[in-house]
Design a protein around this motif. Structure first.
Motif, short mmCIF file in Angstrom:
data_model
loop_
_atom_site.label_atom_id
_atom_site.label_comp_id
_atom_site.label_asym_id
_atom_site.label_seq_id
_atom_site.Cartn_x
_atom_site.Cartn_y
_atom_site.Cartn_z
N THR A 15 51.67 -12.78 -5.26
CA THR A 15 51.22 -14.16 -5.12
C THR A 15 52.38 -15.13 -5.22
O THR A 15 52.49 -16.08 -4.45
N ARG A 16 53.29 -14.87 -6.16
CA ARG A 16 54.47 -15.72 -6.32
C ARG A 16 55.34 -15.68 -5.06
O ARG A 16 55.78 -16.71 -4.56
N SER A 17 55.58 -14.50 -4.55
CA SER A 17 56.41 -14.36 -3.35
C SER A 17 55.77 -15.07 -2.16
O SER A 17 56.46 -15.76 -1.40
N THR A 18 54.48 -14.94 -2.02
CA THR A 18 53.78 -15.61 -0.92
C THR A 18 53.94 -17.12 -1.04
O THR A 18 54.20 -17.81 -0.04
N ALA A 19 53.79 -17.63 -2.24
CA ALA A 19 53.92 -19.08 -2.45
C ALA A 19 55.34 -19.54 -2.14
O ALA A 19 55.53 -20.59 -1.51
N LEU A 20 56.34 -18.79 -2.56
CA LEU A 20 57.73 -19.16 -2.28
C LEU A 20 58.03 -19.13 -0.78
O LEU A 20 58.71 -20.02 -0.26
N PHE A 21 57.53 -18.12 -0.09
CA PHE A 21 57.74 -18.06 1.36
C PHE A 21 57.08 -19.25 2.05
O PHE A 21 57.63 -19.83 2.97
N GLN A 22 55.88 -19.62 1.60
CA GLN A 22 55.20 -20.76 2.20
C GLN A 22 55.99 -22.04 1.97
O GLN A 22 56.16 -22.85 2.88
N LEU A 23 56.46 -22.24 0.75
CA LEU A 23 57.28 -23.42 0.46
C LEU A 23 58.55 -23.43 1.32
O LEU A 23 58.97 -24.48 1.81
N ALA A 24 59.15 -22.27 1.50
CA ALA A 24 60.39 -22.18 2.27
C ALA A 24 60.18 -22.58 3.73
O ALA A 24 61.10 -23.08 4.37
N THR A 25 58.98 -22.38 4.24
CA THR A 25 58.73 -22.77 5.63
C THR A 25 58.44 -24.25 5.77
O THR A 25 58.54 -24.80 6.86
N LEU A 32 63.64 -27.69 -1.73
CA LEU A 32 63.14 -26.42 -2.25
C LEU A 32 63.94 -25.95 -3.47
O LEU A 32 63.36 -25.52 -4.46
N ALA A 33 65.24 -26.09 -3.41
CA ALA A 33 66.10 -25.57 -4.46
C ALA A 33 65.96 -26.32 -5.79
O ALA A 33 65.90 -25.71 -6.85
N ARG A 34 65.91 -27.62 -5.72
CA ARG A 34 65.93 -28.43 -6.94
C ARG A 34 64.78 -28.12 -7.89
O ARG A 34 65.02 -27.78 -9.04
N PRO A 35 63.51 -28.20 -7.49
CA PRO A 35 62.43 -27.96 -8.46
C PRO A 35 62.33 -26.50 -8.91
O PRO A 35 61.83 -26.21 -9.99
N LEU A 36 62.81 -25.58 -8.08
CA LEU A 36 62.75 -24.17 -8.45
C LEU A 36 63.94 -23.76 -9.32
O LEU A 36 63.95 -22.67 -9.88
N ALA A 49 64.50 -15.74 5.55
CA ALA A 49 63.57 -14.63 5.40
C ALA A 49 62.16 -15.04 5.82
O ALA A 49 61.45 -14.29 6.49
N ALA A 50 61.76 -16.23 5.46
CA ALA A 50 60.42 -16.73 5.80
C ALA A 50 60.28 -16.96 7.30
O ALA A 50 59.20 -16.78 7.86
N ALA A 51 61.37 -17.35 7.94
CA ALA A 51 61.34 -17.61 9.38
C ALA A 51 61.51 -16.34 10.19
O ALA A 51 61.35 -16.33 11.40
N GLY A 52 61.86 -15.25 9.53
CA GLY A 52 62.06 -13.99 10.23
C GLY A 52 63.43 -13.86 10.86
O GLY A 52 63.64 -13.03 11.71
N ASP A 53 64.40 -14.71 10.43
CA ASP A 53 65.76 -14.63 10.97
C ASP A 53 66.46 -13.38 10.44
O ASP A 53 66.29 -13.00 9.33
#
Length: 53
Positions: A15-25, A32-36, A49-53
């Motif tokens: 669930t955490r990974s999914t949320a991070l990937f969504q935020l990254a997109t 993204l970096a500052r609050p995390l 990674a989220a964009a599939g590059d």
């Protein structure tokens, strides 16, 4: 709380990974970096990674 979620079948790591990937997109790397509390270079890696590059 974690134990209660696991009993409900919610997998925290996934669930955490999914949320991070969504935020990254959705967010620019600096935003993204500052609050995390992560470095901008790590945020860039998450976005790629989220964009599939």
């Amino acid at each position: 709380m974690g134990e209660r979620l696991r009993k409900l079948g919610i997998r925290l790591a996934e669930t955490r990974s999914t949320a991070l990937f969504q935020l990254a997109t959705e967010l620019p790397t600096a935003v993204l970096a500052r609050p995390l509390g992560i470095d901008v270079t790590v945020a860039v890696k998450w976005q790629r990674a989220a964009a599939g590059d």
